[in-house]
Design a protein around this motif. Structure first.
Motif, mmCIF file in Angstrom:
data_model
loop_
_atom_site.group_PDB
_atom_site.id
_atom_site.type_symbol
_atom_site.label_atom_id
_atom_site.label_comp_id
_atom_site.label_asym_id
_atom_site.label_seq_id
_atom_site.Cartn_x
_atom_site.Cartn_y
_atom_site.Cartn_z
ATOM 1 N N ILE A 36 -2.977 -0.002 -5.421
ATOM 2 C CA ILE A 36 -3.849 0.662 -4.458
ATOM 3 C C ILE A 36 -2.967 1.116 -3.298
ATOM 4 O O ILE A 36 -2.038 0.405 -2.915
ATOM 5 N N ARG A 37 -3.247 2.261 -2.724
ATOM 6 C CA ARG A 37 -2.616 2.653 -1.457
ATOM 7 C C ARG A 37 -3.721 2.686 -0.417
ATOM 8 O O ARG A 37 -4.712 3.387 -0.585
ATOM 9 N N ASP A 38 -3.551 1.912 0.669
ATOM 10 C CA ASP A 38 -4.589 1.890 1.697
ATOM 11 C C ASP A 38 -4.464 3.092 2.626
ATOM 12 O O ASP A 38 -3.563 3.920 2.484
ATOM 13 N N ASN A 39 -5.371 3.194 3.585
ATOM 14 C CA ASN A 39 -5.388 4.364 4.460
ATOM 15 C C ASN A 39 -4.226 4.407 5.452
ATOM 16 O O ASN A 39 -4.058 5.393 6.153
ATOM 17 N N SER A 40 -3.392 3.355 5.492
ATOM 18 C CA SER A 40 -2.185 3.362 6.324
ATOM 19 C C SER A 40 -0.930 3.635 5.503
ATOM 20 O O SER A 40 0.172 3.631 6.036
ATOM 21 N N GLY A 41 -1.095 3.808 4.201
ATOM 22 C CA GLY A 41 0.048 4.085 3.339
ATOM 23 C C GLY A 41 0.670 2.853 2.709
ATOM 24 O O GLY A 41 1.654 2.948 1.987
ATOM 25 N N ASN A 42 0.119 1.675 2.996
ATOM 26 C CA ASN A 42 0.632 0.444 2.384
ATOM 27 C C ASN A 42 0.216 0.378 0.918
ATOM 28 O O ASN A 42 -0.851 0.854 0.547
ATOM 29 N N TRP A 43 1.066 -0.226 0.111
ATOM 30 C CA TRP A 43 0.746 -0.430 -1.294
ATOM 31 C C TRP A 43 0.237 -1.848 -1.471
ATOM 32 O O TRP A 43 0.866 -2.805 -1.036
ATOM 33 N N LEU A 44 -0.906 -1.982 -2.104
ATOM 34 C CA LEU A 44 -1.456 -3.278 -2.457
ATOM 35 C C LEU A 44 -1.416 -3.367 -3.973
ATOM 36 O O LEU A 44 -1.999 -2.538 -4.666
ATOM 37 N N VAL A 45 -0.688 -4.341 -4.461
ATOM 38 C CA VAL A 45 -0.490 -4.473 -5.893
ATOM 39 C C VAL A 45 -1.264 -5.684 -6.391
ATOM 40 O O VAL A 45 -1.019 -6.806 -5.951
ATOM 41 N N LEU A 46 -2.219 -5.440 -7.268
ATOM 42 C CA LEU A 46 -2.949 -6.532 -7.904
ATOM 43 C C LEU A 46 -2.156 -6.956 -9.124
ATOM 44 O O LEU A 46 -1.791 -6.114 -9.953
ATOM 45 N N VAL A 47 -1.894 -8.247 -9.255
ATOM 46 C CA VAL A 47 -1.084 -8.720 -10.378
ATOM 47 C C VAL A 47 -1.782 -9.886 -11.071
ATOM 48 O O VAL A 47 -2.132 -10.876 -10.437
ATOM 49 N N GLU A 48 -1.982 -9.733 -12.361
ATOM 50 C CA GLU A 48 -2.441 -10.825 -13.221
ATOM 51 C C GLU A 48 -1.190 -11.309 -13.943
ATOM 52 O O GLU A 48 -0.686 -10.641 -14.845
#
Length: 111
Positions: free
Chosen positions: A89-101
């Motif tokens: 996911i890229r949030d509205n500030s440009g950060n990457w959020l990575v969901l990991v299983e």
């Protein structure tokens, strides 16, 4: 597909490849989050200066579906990797959020 879309797609793929490479290097070992680390991550996210944040989930596909239904936009759907399944996911500030299983792996899985 117009050339600007193709260019944006190529750029996103390049960013994902660069992220994966640096992500593997940074996460060769596990970090134990403490209050100071959690606070630092919150500040970096609020400022838009944290390049990426990995979030562990028990079921990446299910989390992806739940968040997509709530309007969250993903730049990468759940994808199998040697270390598990990840979605980005890229949030509205440009950060990457990575969901990991996560799944069990060894260094040879990356060769």
């Amino acid at each position: 597909m117009c050339s600007c879309t193709a260019s944006a797609t190529a750029s996103a793929r390049s960013e994902i490849a660069q992220f994966r490479s640096s992500h593997r290097a940074r996460h060769a070992h596990s970090l134990v989050a403490d209050d100071n680390l959690a606070d630092a991550i919150r500040r970096a996210l609020a400022n838009g200066t944290h390049g990426a944040l990995g979030l562990r989930t028990e079921n990446c596909q299910k989390t992806f579906e739940e968040l997509t239904a709530k309007g969250v936009e993903f730049i990468q759907p759940p994808t199998e990797r040697p270390y598990g399944t990840e979605a980005i996911i890229r949030d509205n500030s440009g950060n990457w959020l990575v969901l990991v299983e996560r799944k069990e792996y060894s260094p040879v899985d990356f060769e």
